[in-house]
Motif scaffolding. Structure first.
Motif, PDB file in Angstrom:
ATOM      1  N   ILE A 123      37.969  23.755  96.672  1.00  0.00           N
ATOM      2  CA  ILE A 123      37.386  24.380  95.483  1.00  0.00           C
ATOM      3  C   ILE A 123      36.692  25.665  95.922  1.00  0.00           C
ATOM      4  N   ARG A 124      37.068  26.788  95.315  1.00  0.00           N
ATOM      5  CA  ARG A 124      36.428  28.061  95.639  1.00  0.00           C
ATOM      6  C   ARG A 124      35.026  28.121  95.024  1.00  0.00           C
ATOM      7  N   ALA A 125      34.266  29.108  95.441  1.00  0.00           N
ATOM      8  CA  ALA A 125      32.912  29.282  94.931  1.00  0.00           C
ATOM      9  C   ALA A 125      32.894  29.550  93.427  1.00  0.00           C
TER      10      ALA A 125
ATOM     11  N   GLY B 146      20.701  32.618  96.187  1.00  0.00           N
ATOM     12  CA  GLY B 146      21.796  33.095  95.343  1.00  0.00           C
ATOM     13  C   GLY B 146      23.184  32.771  95.852  1.00  0.00           C
ATOM     14  N   LYS B 147      23.267  32.015  96.935  1.00  0.00           N
ATOM     15  CA  LYS B 147      24.583  31.670  97.455  1.00  0.00           C
ATOM     16  C   LYS B 147      25.178  30.500  96.663  1.00  0.00           C
ATOM     17  N   ILE B 148      26.456  30.602  96.374  1.00  0.00           N
ATOM     18  CA  ILE B 148      27.166  29.541  95.660  1.00  0.00           C
ATOM     19  C   ILE B 148      28.171  28.925  96.631  1.00  0.00           C
ATOM     20  N   PRO B 149      28.168  27.615  96.796  1.00  0.00           N
ATOM     21  CA  PRO B 149      29.056  27.025  97.802  1.00  0.00           C
ATOM     22  C   PRO B 149      30.520  26.949  97.354  1.00  0.00           C
ATOM     23  N   TYR B 150      31.396  27.005  98.335  1.00  0.00           N
ATOM     24  CA  TYR B 150      32.769  26.551  98.133  1.00  0.00           C
ATOM     25  C   TYR B 150      32.859  25.214  98.849  1.00  0.00           C
ATOM     26  N   TRP B 151      33.921  24.454  98.601  1.00  0.00           N
ATOM     27  CA  TRP B 151      33.950  23.062  99.050  1.00  0.00           C
ATOM     28  C   TRP B 151      35.161  22.777  99.931  1.00  0.00           C
ATOM     29  N   ARG B 152      34.862  22.210 101.091  1.00  0.00           N
ATOM     30  CA  ARG B 152      35.915  21.816 102.043  1.00  0.00           C
ATOM     31  C   ARG B 152      36.074  20.295 102.059  1.00  0.00           C
ATOM     32  N   PHE B 153      37.301  19.889 102.382  1.00  0.00           N
ATOM     33  CA  PHE B 153      37.604  18.469 102.525  1.00  0.00           C
ATOM     34  C   PHE B 153      37.560  18.109 104.004  1.00  0.00           C
ATOM     35  N   LYS B 154      36.793  17.062 104.335  1.00  0.00           N
ATOM     36  CA  LYS B 154      36.699  16.621 105.723  1.00  0.00           C
ATOM     37  C   LYS B 154      37.919  15.779 106.073  1.00  0.00           C
ATOM     38  N   LEU B 155      38.776  16.321 106.912  1.00  0.00           N
ATOM     39  CA  LEU B 155      39.995  15.625 107.321  1.00  0.00           C
ATOM     40  C   LEU B 155      39.677  14.452 108.239  1.00  0.00           C
ATOM     41  N   SER B 156      40.527  13.461 108.205  1.00  0.00           N
ATOM     42  CA  SER B 156      40.384  12.307 109.093  1.00  0.00           C
ATOM     43  C   SER B 156      40.729  12.692 110.521  1.00  0.00           C
TER      44      SER B 156
ATOM     45  N   ALA C 128      30.902  12.022  96.595  1.00  0.00           N
ATOM     46  CA  ALA C 128      30.141  10.770  96.731  1.00  0.00           C
ATOM     47  C   ALA C 128      30.478  10.034  98.023  1.00  0.00           C
ATOM     48  N   SER C 129      31.725  10.162  98.467  1.00  0.00           N
ATOM     49  CA  SER C 129      32.149   9.476  99.699  1.00  0.00           C
ATOM     50  C   SER C 129      31.900  10.313 100.945  1.00  0.00           C
ATOM     51  N   GLY C 130      31.358  11.510 100.747  1.00  0.00           N
ATOM     52  CA  GLY C 130      31.080  12.372 101.894  1.00  0.00           C
ATOM     53  C   GLY C 130      32.276  13.131 102.429  1.00  0.00           C
ATOM     54  N   ARG C 131      33.399  13.112 101.701  1.00  0.00           N
ATOM     55  CA  ARG C 131      34.608  13.792 102.193  1.00  0.00           C
ATOM     56  C   ARG C 131      34.719  15.243 101.698  1.00  0.00           C
ATOM     57  N   LEU C 132      33.934  15.598 100.695  1.00  0.00           N
ATOM     58  CA  LEU C 132      33.944  16.965 100.184  1.00  0.00           C
ATOM     59  C   LEU C 132      32.553  17.552 100.396  1.00  0.00           C
ATOM     60  N   TYR C 133      32.481  18.616 101.185  1.00  0.00           N
ATOM     61  CA  TYR C 133      31.156  19.129 101.544  1.00  0.00           C
ATOM     62  C   TYR C 133      31.047  20.626 101.248  1.00  0.00           C
ATOM     63  N   PRO C 134      29.825  21.080 100.915  1.00  0.00           N
ATOM     64  CA  PRO C 134      29.630  22.485 100.534  1.00  0.00           C
ATOM     65  C   PRO C 134      29.554  23.389 101.756  1.00  0.00           C
ATOM     66  N   CYS C 135      30.055  24.612 101.580  1.00  0.00           N
ATOM     67  CA  CYS C 135      30.020  25.612 102.647  1.00  0.00           C
ATOM     68  C   CYS C 135      29.508  26.928 102.071  1.00  0.00           C
ATOM     69  N   PHE C 136      28.774  27.674 102.910  1.00  0.00           N
ATOM     70  CA  PHE C 136      28.177  28.911 102.432  1.00  0.00           C
ATOM     71  C   PHE C 136      28.571  30.134 103.258  1.00  0.00           C
ATOM     72  N   GLU C 137      29.378  29.972 104.298  1.00  0.00           N
ATOM     73  CA  GLU C 137      29.718  31.129 105.128  1.00  0.00           C
ATOM     74  C   GLU C 137      30.502  32.169 104.326  1.00  0.00           C
ATOM     75  N   SER C 138      30.249  33.420 104.648  1.00  0.00           N
ATOM     76  CA  SER C 138      31.009  34.509 104.038  1.00  0.00           C
ATOM     77  C   SER C 138      32.318  34.689 104.795  1.00  0.00           C
ATOM     78  N   GLU C 139      33.215  35.483 104.230  1.00  0.00           N
ATOM     79  CA  GLU C 139      34.479  35.778 104.913  1.00  0.00           C
ATOM     80  C   GLU C 139      34.213  36.455 106.246  1.00  0.00           C
ATOM     81  N   GLU C 140      33.205  37.318 106.282  1.00  0.00           N
ATOM     82  CA  GLU C 140      32.885  38.021 107.534  1.00  0.00           C
ATOM     83  C   GLU C 140      32.418  37.035 108.606  1.00  0.00           C
TER      84      GLU C 140
END
Length: 443
Positions: free
Chosen positions: A174-176, A137-147, A88-100
């Motif tokens: 949070i993993r996918a 079909g992609k499921i996001p994992y979640w990154r924290f936006k550092l200050s 809600a605060s915009g600090r946790l955002y979804p990511c879809f990139e693969s390991e490759e």
């Protein structure tokens, strides 16, 4: 004040883990605080109930009682709620990139001689692009936006410490598959259960900077936690102490005969100028000062631990070890051998010496002397004077004195050149066993 020890139940406790447990428990007791045991079992693939039980047993063996305990797996709803707040605060955002894709990005940045830090490309993702990715079909994992900037704190061990957040990739929290990672779950639990002080290894300093930033994003006040980072443990040769060395698990040390008071006393003073002492937990806590810990890595020296263990062994009463001695072992046996033990497990050998059927080697060139020893051996009943009576008579027969008299007798009777006092062992062996060994050694 409230501290916690938070092991993951993915293996047996190692001396490095135990050092942190000792530090947190003693620091809490020293300041009248609360000591919490938290089982960090958010990794379902690697966590095992058997390891969690083993951790509790090891801590009880060390004498480190906890005031409260819980497992992280029981608090997934708390992590979900905290994640929603960060989204809600915009600090946790979804990511879809693969390991490759992530690997390719890292390689490109390295070729460009740029730090291999995550580029935050997913922060620029539009709602339509996200919807398209999920439709595919992609499921996001979640990154924290550092200050931006740096996190600075006064470390209880290291002094002024700084972590530059701009030099770190936004961490995945949070993993996918929905698995909550340590950095996130730990902060949520530390805030939820009102932890005030955290003592852990120096290898967590970067994590600490990240976790302070997460805590602030969740509403914690600046300076909410006090941290102390203990320097890494090295082996006696100065190399990194490997957690894969099974001989340094608490289970192995206990099975080998290391006493809990020796290990706790050693770990409590490791890295300080204070001499290790096998004291009771309350006494160690009263004297414990984490600020006395050197900022340099400490060496875990098994010889020093054995020396301390020897002191403990030499003072242990029979009642403290009776249930761990070989069947049939008596108090007289324990009092005779304890002064020669480094480890309790060594008592088994001396029980074989006095009550078993060890076969000492034939002593070349000593046949005549040992035959004289057999002829001079007093008849039973024996008392505490039998050794002096026998050796005095044998000295007159053989003309021997000192080492030439006593060493062949020791080797013939025990198969060892050193050990407990023979005048005590002789009474425990009895005449028949002594005579049989003399005959064999004289052959």
């Amino acid at each position: 004040m409230k501290l916690r020890f938070a092991p993951s139940p993915t293996g047996l406790l190692h001396v490095g883990n135990a050092r942190q447990a000792v530090a947190n428990a003693l620091h809490a007791r020293r300041h009248g605080g609360t000591f919490q045991l938290r089982i960090d079992d958010t990794d379902p693939e690697r966590s095992r109930d058997t390891y969690a039980d083993a951790i509790r047993n090891d801590l009880r063996w060390l004498g480190l009682d906890w005031d409260e305990s819980f497992s992280q797996s029981a608090h997934t709803a708390d992590y979900a709620a905290a994640a929603d707040r960060l989204r809600a605060s915009g600090r946790l955002y979804p990511c879809f990139e693969s390991e490759e894709e992530l690997h390719a990005k890292r390689e490109l940045r390295l070729r460009q001689k740029r730090p291999p830090i995550y580029d935050r490309a997913m922060l620029r993702l539009t709602a339509e692009q996200r919807a398209q990715a999920e439709a595919n079909g992609k499921i996001p994992y979640w990154r924290f936006k550092l200050s931006d900037g740096a996190v600075v704190w006064h470390d209880l061990v290291m002094g002024r410490t700084q972590v530059k957040l701009s030099a770190i990739s936004d961490p995945v929290l949070i993993r996918a598959d929905g698995t909550i990672l340590y950095a996130f779950a730990s902060v949520v639990d530390d805030l939820r259960t009102s932890i005030t002080d955290i003592l852990r290894g120096e290898d967590h300093i970067t994590n600490t900077g990240v976790q302070i930033d997460i805590a602030l994003a969740l509403g914690a006040a600046p300076g909410h936690f006090r941290f102390g980072h203990l320097p890494l443990l090295l082996d006696a040769a100065g190399g990194k102490l490997s957690k894969r060395f099974d001989g340094l698990t608490l289970r192995a040390l206990r099975q080998d005969g290391i006493e809990a008071s020796a290990l706790v006393g050693y770990l409590a003073r490791l890295g300080t100028s204070d001499d290790p002492q096998p004291l009771a937990i309350a006494e160690l806590a009263a004297q414990y000062d984490v600020g006395h810990t050197s900022r340099s890595p400490s060496r875990f020296d098994m010889h020093q631990l054995l020396s301390l263990n020897r002191r403990v062994m030499h003072a242990l009463p029979f009642a403290a070890v009776a249930d761990r001695l070989p069947d049939g072992a008596t108090e007289a046996f324990w009092l005779a051998v304890r002064g020669n033990l480094d480890l309790l497990g060594e008592a088994r050998h001396w029980w074989d010496v006095v009550a078993g059927s060890i076969v000492p080697p034939p002593l070349e060139g000593e046949s005549e002397f040992l035959t004289q020893a057999l002829s001079a051996l007093p008849t039973e009943p024996w008392d505490e004077h039998v050794w002096s009576i026998w050796t005095k008579r044998l000295a007159e027969l053989s003309g021997r004195r000192g080492r030439k008299l006593f060493l062949p007798l020791r080797v013939a009777l025990t198969a060892e050149e050193k050990g407990p006092e023979l005048h005590e062992l002789l009474l425990l062996m009895g005449r028949e066993r002594v005579a049989g060994r003399l005959r064999h050694a004289a052959a």
